[in-house]
Design an enzyme around this catalytic site. Structure first.
Site, PDB file in Angstrom:
ATOM      1  N   SER A   8      48.500 -81.026  -0.902  1.00 25.07           N
ATOM      2  CA  SER A   8      47.213 -81.625  -1.604  1.00 25.07           C
ATOM      3  C   SER A   8      46.946 -80.384  -2.731  1.00 25.07           C
ATOM      4  CB  SER A   8      46.065 -81.218  -0.669  1.00 25.07           C
ATOM      5  OG  SER A   8      44.864 -81.738  -1.325  1.00 25.07           O
ATOM      6  N   HIS A  33      49.398 -85.570  -2.984  1.00 23.67           N
ATOM      7  CA  HIS A  33      47.879 -85.587  -2.525  1.00 23.67           C
ATOM      8  C   HIS A  33      47.027 -85.238  -3.505  1.00 23.67           C
ATOM      9  CE1 HIS A  33      45.230 -87.500   0.557  1.00 23.67           C
ATOM     10  NE2 HIS A  33      44.358 -86.261   0.289  1.00 23.67           N
ATOM     11  N   ASP A  35      42.746 -85.372  -4.505  1.00 23.46           N
ATOM     12  CA  ASP A  35      41.587 -85.408  -4.049  1.00 23.46           C
ATOM     13  C   ASP A  35      40.338 -85.486  -4.986  1.00 23.46           C
ATOM     14  OD1 ASP A  35      42.009 -85.150  -1.220  1.00 23.46           O
ATOM     15  OD2 ASP A  35      42.538 -83.269  -1.440  1.00 23.46           O
ATOM     16  N   MET A  37      36.817 -86.059  -6.183  1.00 24.13           N
ATOM     17  CA  MET A  37      35.349 -86.129  -5.307  1.00 24.13           C
ATOM     18  C   MET A  37      34.349 -86.039  -6.626  1.00 24.13           C
ATOM     19  SD  MET A  37      35.978 -82.752  -3.261  1.00 24.13           S
ATOM     20  CE  MET A  37      37.559 -82.309  -2.021  1.00 24.13           C
ATOM     21  N   HIS A  66      43.226 -90.187  -3.310  1.00 28.24           N
ATOM     22  CA  HIS A  66      42.177 -90.087  -2.008  1.00 28.24           C
ATOM     23  C   HIS A  66      40.843 -89.946  -2.794  1.00 28.24           C
ATOM     24  CE1 HIS A  66      40.359 -87.792   1.672  1.00 28.24           C
ATOM     25  NE2 HIS A  66      39.909 -89.021   1.396  1.00 28.24           N
ATOM     26  N   MET A  68      37.109 -89.926  -2.950  1.00 27.98           N
ATOM     27  CA  MET A  68      35.757 -89.608  -2.188  1.00 27.98           C
ATOM     28  C   MET A  68      34.672 -89.568  -3.093  1.00 27.98           C
ATOM     29  SD  MET A  68      37.374 -86.010  -0.142  1.00 27.98           S
ATOM     30  CE  MET A  68      38.874 -86.081  -1.147  1.00 27.98           C
ATOM     31  N   MET A 137      40.449 -88.615   8.685  1.00 25.79           N
ATOM     32  CA  MET A 137      40.074 -87.299   8.208  1.00 25.79           C
ATOM     33  C   MET A 137      39.792 -86.280   9.367  1.00 25.79           C
ATOM     34  SD  MET A 137      39.732 -87.431   4.972  1.00 25.79           S
ATOM     35  CE  MET A 137      39.408 -85.597   4.980  1.00 25.79           C
ATOM     36  N   ASP A 175      44.452 -85.957   7.407  1.00 24.98           N
ATOM     37  CA  ASP A 175      44.197 -85.286   6.176  1.00 24.98           C
ATOM     38  C   ASP A 175      43.077 -84.177   6.516  1.00 24.98           C
ATOM     39  OD1 ASP A 175      43.535 -83.865   3.691  1.00 24.98           O
ATOM     40  OD2 ASP A 175      42.789 -85.996   2.997  1.00 24.98           O
TER      41      ASP A 175
END
Ligand code: DX5
Ligand code: ZN
Length: 223
Positions: A8, A33, A35, A37, A66, A68, A137, A175
């Protein structure tokens, strides 16, 4: 299938992002990966489209994005355009999961659903066959470096059972708080993809940690 390792980038050194991306290129890791957000679905803001676009110029491995974010359906097109190979949206952040999953697939990417720690895997019973990936998660999403929630191990087993019963080919990704201390248990429970942020980037020797995570033996979980 041998399991996959997805470091990540949230735990990388953002002031040396190119260096860290190249390090993952040279490693035995399988995916990046990433993330994203939005400060609404999760109480944090990370990075978004321009940064991923820049990473894609240097990265030589698939980008596992991913999301979010609330209403991810409004952004999936853009993430495919900038190079996402896998797009995972949150079950809790989207009212039209079926439509959005199929939109992602039509755009040519693999489609995943992520579940927060409190969301039971049973909510996927009517869509599991449509999914390329389910991301469980194992921390509350929003931050790297948190403590692994142990209930993820039996939860992984329940999801694996569902996938076997439905004869689906969905990958299980775990994750949050994943590292050498729990990787074997997760693989035995049925995990296919291990996301590791701090465990890789905060370790003394990230390449060696990736090798170790990659070389953990996988025993197939039998129902
Ligand atoms: C958490 C993110 C994770 C995070 C994992 O919201 O989805 O991908 O980067 O970081 P570690 O491995 O440090 O828990
Ligand atoms: Zn993530």
């Amino acid at each position: 299938m041998k399991h996959l390792i997805a470091p990540s980038i949230l735990a990388a050194d953002f002031a040396n992002l190119e260096r860290d991306v190249k390090m993952i290129n040279q490693s035995n890791a399988d995916w990046f990966h990433l993330d994203v957000m939005d400060g609404r679905f999760v109480p944090n803001i990370s990075f978004g489209i321009p940064v991923i676009k820049a990473i894609n110029k240097v990265a030589t491995k698939p980008l596992d994005v991913h999301l979010m974010i609330e209403q991810p359906e409004n952004f999936v097109e853009q993430f495919v355009e900038i190079g996402a190979s896998v797009i995972t949206i949150h079950y809790e952040a989207c009212n039209h999961i079926h439509r959005t999953i199929h939109k992602i697939k039509e755009l040519g990417a693999k489609a995943g659903i992520a579940l927060n720690p409190h969301t039971p895997v049973e909510c996927l019973i009517d869509i599991i066959e449509d999914l390329d990936l389910v991301c469980l998660m194992s921390v509350n999403p929003g931050f790297g470096g948190q403590k692994f929630i142990y209930n993820t191990v039996p939860k992984t087993r329940r999801l694996k059972d569902m996938i076997i019963v439905k004869n689906a080919s969905t990958l299980i990704e775990i994750d949050g708080g994943v590292g050498l201390q729990n990787a074997e248990k997760l693989l035995q429970a049925g995990a296919d993809v291990l996301v590791a942020g701090s465990a890789v980037f905060k370790s003394q020797d990230p390449l060696d940690t990736i090798d170790k995570l990659k070389n953990i033996g996988k025993q197939i979980y039998n129902v």
